[in-house]
Motif scaffolding. Sequence first.
Motif, PDB file in Angstrom:
ATOM      1  N   PRO A 183       0.809  -1.223   0.000  1.00 20.81           N
ATOM      2  CA  PRO A 183       0.000   0.000   0.000  1.00 20.81           C
ATOM      3  C   PRO A 183       0.843   1.274   0.000  1.00 20.81           C
ATOM      4  O   PRO A 183       0.371   2.325  -0.401  1.00 20.81           O
ATOM      5  CB  PRO A 183      -0.819  -0.098   1.294  1.00 20.81           C
ATOM      6  N   TRP A 184       2.091   1.210   0.437  1.00 22.17           N
ATOM      7  CA  TRP A 184       2.944   2.399   0.495  1.00 22.17           C
ATOM      8  C   TRP A 184       3.781   2.588  -0.767  1.00 22.17           C
ATOM      9  O   TRP A 184       4.626   3.468  -0.842  1.00 22.17           O
ATOM     10  CB  TRP A 184       3.838   2.400   1.736  1.00 22.17           C
ATOM     11  N   GLY A 185       3.550   1.758  -1.784  1.00 22.32           N
ATOM     12  CA  GLY A 185       4.158   1.990  -3.081  1.00 22.32           C
ATOM     13  C   GLY A 185       5.410   1.196  -3.403  1.00 22.32           C
ATOM     14  O   GLY A 185       5.989   1.362  -4.469  1.00 22.32           O
ATOM     15  N   SER A 186       5.846   0.344  -2.509  1.00 25.19           N
ATOM     16  CA  SER A 186       7.018  -0.472  -2.816  1.00 25.19           C
ATOM     17  C   SER A 186       6.578  -1.916  -3.064  1.00 25.19           C
ATOM     18  O   SER A 186       5.419  -2.272  -2.883  1.00 25.19           O
ATOM     19  CB  SER A 186       8.050  -0.400  -1.691  1.00 25.19           C
ATOM     20  N   TYR A 187       7.517  -2.726  -3.473  1.00 24.45           N
ATOM     21  CA  TYR A 187       7.329  -4.154  -3.688  1.00 24.45           C
ATOM     22  C   TYR A 187       7.949  -4.816  -2.476  1.00 24.45           C
ATOM     23  O   TYR A 187       9.162  -4.692  -2.252  1.00 24.45           O
ATOM     24  CB  TYR A 187       8.026  -4.542  -4.995  1.00 24.45           C
ATOM     25  N   PHE A 188       7.163  -5.488  -1.646  1.00 31.09           N
ATOM     26  CA  PHE A 188       7.598  -5.855  -0.296  1.00 31.09           C
ATOM     27  C   PHE A 188       7.128  -7.254   0.081  1.00 31.09           C
ATOM     28  O   PHE A 188       6.036  -7.678  -0.263  1.00 31.09           O
ATOM     29  CB  PHE A 188       7.019  -4.835   0.697  1.00 31.09           C
ATOM     30  N   GLY A 189       7.981  -7.963   0.863  1.00 32.22           N
ATOM     31  CA  GLY A 189       7.614  -9.239   1.452  1.00 32.22           C
ATOM     32  C   GLY A 189       8.399  -9.471   2.725  1.00 32.22           C
ATOM     33  O   GLY A 189       9.465  -8.868   2.936  1.00 32.22           O
ATOM     34  N   MET A 190       7.882 -10.343   3.597  1.00 29.46           N
ATOM     35  CA  MET A 190       8.520 -10.587   4.888  1.00 29.46           C
ATOM     36  C   MET A 190       8.380 -12.071   5.254  1.00 29.46           C
ATOM     37  O   MET A 190       7.336 -12.679   5.020  1.00 29.46           O
ATOM     38  CB  MET A 190       7.835  -9.712   5.944  1.00 29.46           C
ATOM     39  N   PHE A 191       9.444 -12.636   5.849  1.00 29.92           N
ATOM     40  CA  PHE A 191       9.433 -14.050   6.213  1.00 29.92           C
ATOM     41  C   PHE A 191      10.472 -14.337   7.291  1.00 29.92           C
ATOM     42  O   PHE A 191      11.357 -13.527   7.557  1.00 29.92           O
ATOM     43  CB  PHE A 191       9.715 -14.933   4.979  1.00 29.92           C
ATOM     44  N   ARG A 192      10.340 -15.518   7.893  1.00 32.87           N
ATOM     45  CA  ARG A 192      11.338 -16.068   8.811  1.00 32.87           C
ATOM     46  C   ARG A 192      11.963 -17.245   8.074  1.00 32.87           C
ATOM     47  O   ARG A 192      11.251 -18.141   7.624  1.00 32.87           O
ATOM     48  CB  ARG A 192      10.684 -16.531  10.108  1.00 32.87           C
ATOM     49  N   ASP A 193      13.300 -17.225   7.924  1.00 31.88           N
ATOM     50  CA  ASP A 193      13.936 -18.300   7.166  1.00 31.88           C
ATOM     51  C   ASP A 193      14.001 -19.595   7.986  1.00 31.88           C
ATOM     52  O   ASP A 193      13.591 -19.629   9.145  1.00 31.88           O
ATOM     53  CB  ASP A 193      15.305 -17.869   6.610  1.00 31.88           C
ATOM     54  N   LYS A 194      14.501 -20.645   7.374  1.00 29.87           N
ATOM     55  CA  LYS A 194      14.523 -21.961   8.025  1.00 29.87           C
ATOM     56  C   LYS A 194      15.441 -22.012   9.232  1.00 29.87           C
ATOM     57  O   LYS A 194      15.417 -22.976   9.992  1.00 29.87           O
ATOM     58  CB  LYS A 194      14.895 -23.047   7.015  1.00 29.87           C
ATOM     59  N   PHE A 195      16.231 -20.951   9.464  1.00 28.45           N
ATOM     60  CA  PHE A 195      17.100 -20.877  10.636  1.00 28.45           C
ATOM     61  C   PHE A 195      16.510 -19.970  11.713  1.00 28.45           C
ATOM     62  O   PHE A 195      17.150 -19.706  12.718  1.00 28.45           O
ATOM     63  CB  PHE A 195      18.494 -20.388  10.228  1.00 28.45           C
ATOM     64  N   GLY A 196      15.293 -19.464  11.486  1.00 24.62           N
ATOM     65  CA  GLY A 196      14.626 -18.613  12.463  1.00 24.62           C
ATOM     66  C   GLY A 196      14.942 -17.135  12.325  1.00 24.62           C
ATOM     67  O   GLY A 196      14.476 -16.329  13.130  1.00 24.62           O
ATOM     68  N   ILE A 197      15.723 -16.744  11.314  1.00 25.86           N
ATOM     69  CA  ILE A 197      16.086 -15.339  11.121  1.00 25.86           C
ATOM     70  C   ILE A 197      14.978 -14.656  10.319  1.00 25.86           C
ATOM     71  O   ILE A 197      14.499 -15.195   9.325  1.00 25.86           O
ATOM     72  CB  ILE A 197      17.441 -15.211  10.387  1.00 25.86           C
ATOM     73  N   GLU A 198      14.592 -13.457  10.767  1.00 24.29           N
ATOM     74  CA  GLU A 198      13.521 -12.717  10.094  1.00 24.29           C
ATOM     75  C   GLU A 198      14.093 -11.730   9.083  1.00 24.29           C
ATOM     76  O   GLU A 198      15.050 -11.017   9.377  1.00 24.29           O
ATOM     77  CB  GLU A 198      12.668 -11.993  11.123  1.00 24.29           C
ATOM     78  N   TRP A 199      13.501 -11.720   7.909  1.00 24.91           N
ATOM     79  CA  TRP A 199      13.950 -10.895   6.787  1.00 24.91           C
ATOM     80  C   TRP A 199      12.785 -10.091   6.230  1.00 24.91           C
ATOM     81  O   TRP A 199      11.646 -10.556   6.228  1.00 24.91           O
ATOM     82  CB  TRP A 199      14.473 -11.768   5.657  1.00 24.91           C
ATOM     83  N   MET A 200      13.098  -8.904   5.709  1.00 25.24           N
ATOM     84  CA  MET A 200      12.168  -8.107   4.916  1.00 25.24           C
ATOM     85  C   MET A 200      12.888  -7.816   3.597  1.00 25.24           C
ATOM     86  O   MET A 200      14.060  -7.442   3.608  1.00 25.24           O
ATOM     87  CB  MET A 200      11.828  -6.785   5.597  1.00 25.24           C
ATOM     88  N   VAL A 201      12.189  -8.020   2.482  1.00 23.66           N
ATOM     89  CA  VAL A 201      12.756  -7.720   1.169  1.00 23.66           C
ATOM     90  C   VAL A 201      11.875  -6.646   0.553  1.00 23.66           C
ATOM     91  O   VAL A 201      10.636  -6.756   0.560  1.00 23.66           O
ATOM     92  CB  VAL A 201      12.793  -8.976   0.265  1.00 23.66           C
ATOM     93  N   ASP A 202      12.518  -5.601   0.049  1.00 26.26           N
ATOM     94  CA  ASP A 202      11.788  -4.454  -0.444  1.00 26.26           C
ATOM     95  C   ASP A 202      12.452  -3.910  -1.702  1.00 26.26           C
ATOM     96  O   ASP A 202      13.673  -3.873  -1.792  1.00 26.26           O
ATOM     97  CB  ASP A 202      11.791  -3.372   0.654  1.00 26.26           C
TER      98      ASP A 202
END
Length: 149
Positions: free
Chosen positions: A121-140
Amino acid sequence: MALINPYINFNGNAEEAFNFYKSVFGGEFAKIMRFKDISSRNFGTEYPVAENDANKIMHIALPIGKNILMANDVPESMGKVNENENRSKISISAESREEADKLFSGLSVGGNIEVPISDSPWGSYFGMFRDKFGIEWMVDFDPKYNGKI
């Protein structure tokens, strides 16, 4: 301008995680040091290292662009890292939608997707997840900044 380089603590699987990250980002490790590498020969002082921690990672560094992703394994004597901690995330500012898709799909394999990558909604291309090692990532990817925030 100063760079911000994330440093992650693991419970004995830093090397496995970083080999996975290297497979997604590419490049070579700038440094790999194990706890057994700490010796009087290297540092002039004897540092006791438990046998079960000797081969664990004391420090590992993976250059990613101008940044460096770093980590270590926490020695068992110091307790476990809370793998459900969610107060921080690693945010990646991609230079294109294609790069964002590649990093999101590569890093999220075996993990838990919280926000599928899509137009936000804020105009970017965005996703968020926790990887298989438990680390949280945001990709934008934000076309206004073209990956340079």
